[in-house]
Design an enzyme around this catalytic site. Structure first.
Site, short mmCIF file in Angstrom:
data_model
loop_
_atom_site.label_atom_id
_atom_site.label_comp_id
_atom_site.label_asym_id
_atom_site.label_seq_id
_atom_site.Cartn_x
_atom_site.Cartn_y
_atom_site.Cartn_z
CG MET A 29 -2.01 -1.05 1.15
SD MET A 29 -3.53 -0.61 2.00
CE MET A 29 -2.93 -0.22 3.64
N GLY A 30 2.14 1.11 -0.33
CA GLY A 30 3.02 2.26 -0.33
C GLY A 30 3.50 2.60 1.06
N GLY A 35 11.04 -3.11 5.86
CA GLY A 35 10.30 -4.37 5.80
C GLY A 35 9.84 -4.67 4.38
CG HIS A 36 6.96 -2.27 2.48
ND1 HIS A 36 6.86 -1.28 3.43
CD2 HIS A 36 5.71 -2.82 2.40
CE1 HIS A 36 5.63 -1.21 3.88
NE2 HIS A 36 4.91 -2.14 3.28
CE LYS A 160 3.93 -4.61 10.56
NZ LYS A 160 2.53 -4.23 10.98
CD GLN A 164 -2.88 -8.54 4.33
OE1 GLN A 164 -3.63 -7.59 4.35
NE2 GLN A 164 -1.60 -8.43 3.97
CB SER A 196 4.23 -0.51 11.38
OG SER A 196 2.95 -0.04 11.00
CB SER A 197 3.23 2.35 6.75
OG SER A 197 3.84 1.51 5.79
#
Length: 295
Positions: A29-30, A35-36, A160, A164, A196-197
Site C-alpha cells: 500500500m506504499g 520491511g517492504h 507481521k 492477513q 510499520s508504516s
C-alpha cells in the site's frame, strides 16, 4: 504503470526478453520501509521478473479519516523498489481497480476473518482479500516460461500481518489460485519495534512505550524455547503496566487457524508450535506484532 493492460503486456515482454521462468509479485500500500525492501529483495532473489504494486485500498479502511491519513509517498517508494531491483511497479488509480465504484461481489473472509483484527476492524479482511485477489490476477505472468511451460508465480507477504497472511493462504488454497504464497519474516528496528508504516505517527514517548509489545513477545518466546509454561498473564500485565499503551488482545494461537491454544498449553511446559499475537493502541496509533513459538 497505471493500467492492468500495460502491466500484462510489459510483464510478458520482460519475461520473454530475460528468457525467464518465474515471476514474483510484491503487493503493497506504499509508504514503504525496510520491511517492504526485504519483501522486494526476497522476490528479486527468487524470480526472473518481479512486479511490485502500490495501491491504498479504500475497501479495507472502515474509517474515512484513517484512509485519508494513510501516507502517500510514491516517489520515495519508487526509489526504494528500484534500488532493490524490482522490474515493474504497478500503481493503479481507484477507478482502475474498482471501475464503476465499489464492487458488488467481494471475497469474504469467513470465520477466520472475524476474530482478532477482524473483530476490532469489521469488514477489513473482506476488503483486503478482495483487493489481493485482484492484484494476484493482475500480476499473473503475461507469457510462458522460456521452456514453453507455464511460468512459476509467487507472491510475497510479510509475517507481521499474520492474520492477513493466513487468510491469503486459505483463499489461494480454497479458490485454486495458481500462485505460491511466500511469507517473509518480520523486520525490526534495532530496539525491537516491528517496522510499520504507522510508526511515523508515534511521538518519541509513544515510540518508547510501544517497545513493550516486542518485549512481551520476547518474554513468551523465551519461555517457549525453554519448554517452560508460557504464563501469558504475566506478559499481559507487563503490557498493561505501560500507561500509554491500550491493549486490545494478546494470546497464543494455532498459526494456521488462529484459534487460541488450550489453556493447559499455556500453563504447562510448552511443547509444539504456536504463534503469539498482540495488538494495542499506542496513543492514537494501532500496532500489531507477533512471534512464532517452537519447542
Amino acid at each position: 504503470m497505471t493500467t492492468a493492460a500495460e502491466l500484462r503486456a510489459e510483464s510478458a515482454r520482460l519475461l520473454a526478453a530475460k528468457g525467464g521462468n518465474s515471476q514474483g509479485l510484491v503487493p503493497t500500500m506504499g509508504a514503504l520501509h525496510s520491511g517492504h525492501a526485504a519483501l522486494a529483495r526476497t522476490a528479486v532473489a527468487e524470480n526472473d521478473v518481479v512486479v511490485a504494486t502500490i495501491f491504498v485500498n479504500p475497501l479495507q479502511f472502515g474509517d474515512a479519516v484513517d484512509l485519508d491519513r494513510y501516507p502517500r509517498t510514491l516517489d520515495a517508494d519508487m526509489a526504494l523498489l528500484d534500488a532493490e531491483g524490482v522490474d515493474l511497479v504497478f500503481a493503479p488509480s481507484v477507478d482502475e481497480v474498482y471501475p464503476g465504484g465499489q464492487p458488488l461481489v467481494r471475497v469474504t473472509s469467513g470465520p477466520l476473518g472475524e476474530k482478532w483484527e477482524g473483530a476490532s476492524r469489521p469488514g477489513h479482511f473482506d476488503g483486503a482479500l478482495t483487493v489481493v485477489a485482484k492484484l494476484l490476477h493482475y500480476g499473473l505472468p503475461g507469457g510462458a516460461a522460456a521452456d514453453g511451460t507455464t511460468a512459476a508465480y509467487r507472491a510475497y507477504f510479510g509475517q507481521k500481518d499474520a492474520q492477513q497472511l493466513a487468510l491469503v493462504k486459505r483463499m489461494v488454497s480454497d479458490l485454486n489460485f495458481p500462485v505460491e504464497i511466500i511469507p517473509v519474516p518480520i523486520v525490526r528496528s534495532e530496539d525491537g519495534l516491528a517496522l510499520s508504516s504507522r510508526n511515523r505517527f508515534l511521538s518519541d514517548a509513544e515510540r518508547d512505550a510501544a517497545l513493550v509489545l516486542s518485549r512481551a513477545l520476547r518474554l513468551i518466546e523465551s519461555r517457549a524455547n525453554a519448554h517452560e509454561p508460557l504464563h501469558l498473564d504475566s506478559a499481559v500485565a507487563l503490557v498493561e503496566s505501560q500507561p500509554l499503551v491500550e491493549l486490545d488482545y494478546f494470546d497464543v494461537v494455532d498459526p494456521a487457524t488462529l484459534e487460541p491454544l488450550a489453556e493447559n498449553c499455556k500453563e504447562t511446559p510448552f511443547r509444539g508450535e504456536g504463534l503469539a499475537i498482540i495488538a494495542a493502541k499506542v496513543g492514537a496509533v494501532r500496532l500489531i506484532d507477533n512471534a512464532p513459538l517452537f519447542s
